[in-house]
Scaffold this active site. Sequence first.
Site, PDB file in Angstrom:
ATOM      1  CG  ASN A 278      -2.040   1.009   1.054  1.00 32.91           C
ATOM      2  OD1 ASN A 278      -2.415   1.663   0.259  1.00 32.91           O
ATOM      3  ND2 ASN A 278      -2.508   1.482   2.271  1.00 32.91           N
ATOM      4  CG  ASP A 305       6.169   1.778   2.992  1.00 31.77           C
ATOM      5  OD1 ASP A 305       6.039   1.950   4.129  1.00 31.77           O
ATOM      6  OD2 ASP A 305       5.269   1.827   1.702  1.00 31.77           O
ATOM      7  CG  PHE A 323      -1.960  -3.217   2.279  1.00 33.57           C
ATOM      8  CD1 PHE A 323      -2.285  -3.393   1.014  1.00 33.57           C
ATOM      9  CD2 PHE A 323      -3.183  -3.151   3.273  1.00 33.57           C
ATOM     10  CE1 PHE A 323      -3.310  -3.160   0.458  1.00 33.57           C
ATOM     11  CE2 PHE A 323      -4.367  -2.906   2.771  1.00 33.57           C
ATOM     12  CZ  PHE A 323      -4.385  -2.946   1.138  1.00 33.57           C
TER      13      PHE A 323
END
Length: 427
Positions: A278, A305, A323
């Site tokens: 995500n 991330d 996610f």
Amino acid sequence: MKTLIKNGKIIKKENQLIEAALWLENGVIHAIGESFDEADFEQVFDANGQLITPGLVDVHVHFREPGFTYKETIKTGSKAAARGGFTTVCAMPNLNPVPDTAEKLSEVYDLIQKDAVVKVLQYAPITEELRSEVLTNQKALKEAGAFAFTNDGVGVQTAGTMYLAMKEAAALNMALVAHTEDESLLFGGVMHEGEVSKKLGLPGILSATEASQIARDITLAKETGVHYHVCHVSTEESVRVIRDAKKAGIHVTAEVSPHHLILVDEDIPGDEGFWKMNPPLRGLADRQALIDGLLDGTIDCIATDHAPHGLEEKQQSFLNAPFGIVGSETAFQLIYTNFVETGIFTLEQVIDWMAVKPAEIFGLNAGTLTIGAPADIAVFDLATAAPIDAEAFESMAVNTPFTGWTVKGKTLMTFVDGALAWSEEAQ
């Protein structure tokens, strides 16, 4: 301690590599030259002709401690960062407990002080418990060491809440960092809305889910004057909105993750949770817009991330898996192999986006090889090609779709404040 890194190469302007040795002392870069007398040093490390760069800076990682230490810990996450050549990382606040008070934030910093092998800067949340509409005490959190404010993992859904948060952050000269996602447009989506989601029979996530909230926030950023930073940009429309905002003089910066630069939804092999992230992998036009956005300065930096999860969690279907993928240990290698080796990016640009720019936009004393700068340094092997082996990760997690990819650019050594934080030789 006087430390020498000899026989290396550093990047000069116009992408020239020149031979260099670094003299490190008292935690800083004391001198840079072609060579020094080894007898003058207590420690000598041989770079063997490989690339020496400033330590990389990652403004977006998830270390999961406290609260989710079956996924990752500060110790394992920071080791993973060091193995990837990162010397400064910024950790997201989706923890348990959420560090939404000065006391809770200080407790996280106590863990960081005890276990981290790289410099870890901790984000604080915008609102209490991340999902509430009650603003945190930003002043107290800043005094306790908050790097910036974010509710990463969820978007701030109410414009009024975001406006008040931006207004306070601007007054404190702090950045407001946004995971942009309008939940009213999610409709239970688990991957990009497109032909692949239809083929797999899975609910899709509209591109508008991201871009619409960026547009809202940019309007509020213009009103408040805050430094507004957009996390993991993934769509063509988002790039356009950010580009227009920059042209208008609004203080907005943005990051992109390696997986969104390299992969698209058409690469997803099936209903496999290792490919669930995500924002989701988008389309070909989106990926090209992200590349173009980096090249024209719309997007400022690359951030991983890094999002570790337990193996059993990620072995589920798209509907049930969480996610996120890990990225600290593969980011530089993937970017170097897929973009520098192919002539799309220069090596100088990559170091700019992964070290210089993230430090600059957040005012960090990092990301530079200059006399007097912190001796935060990485040494990379640009010659040897090898497959990515998730089982060799320092991270507790192996949730990457890149297992088996052949890459160059592995980290040989990472130094933090002049001390060796990680080396391949020691493994």
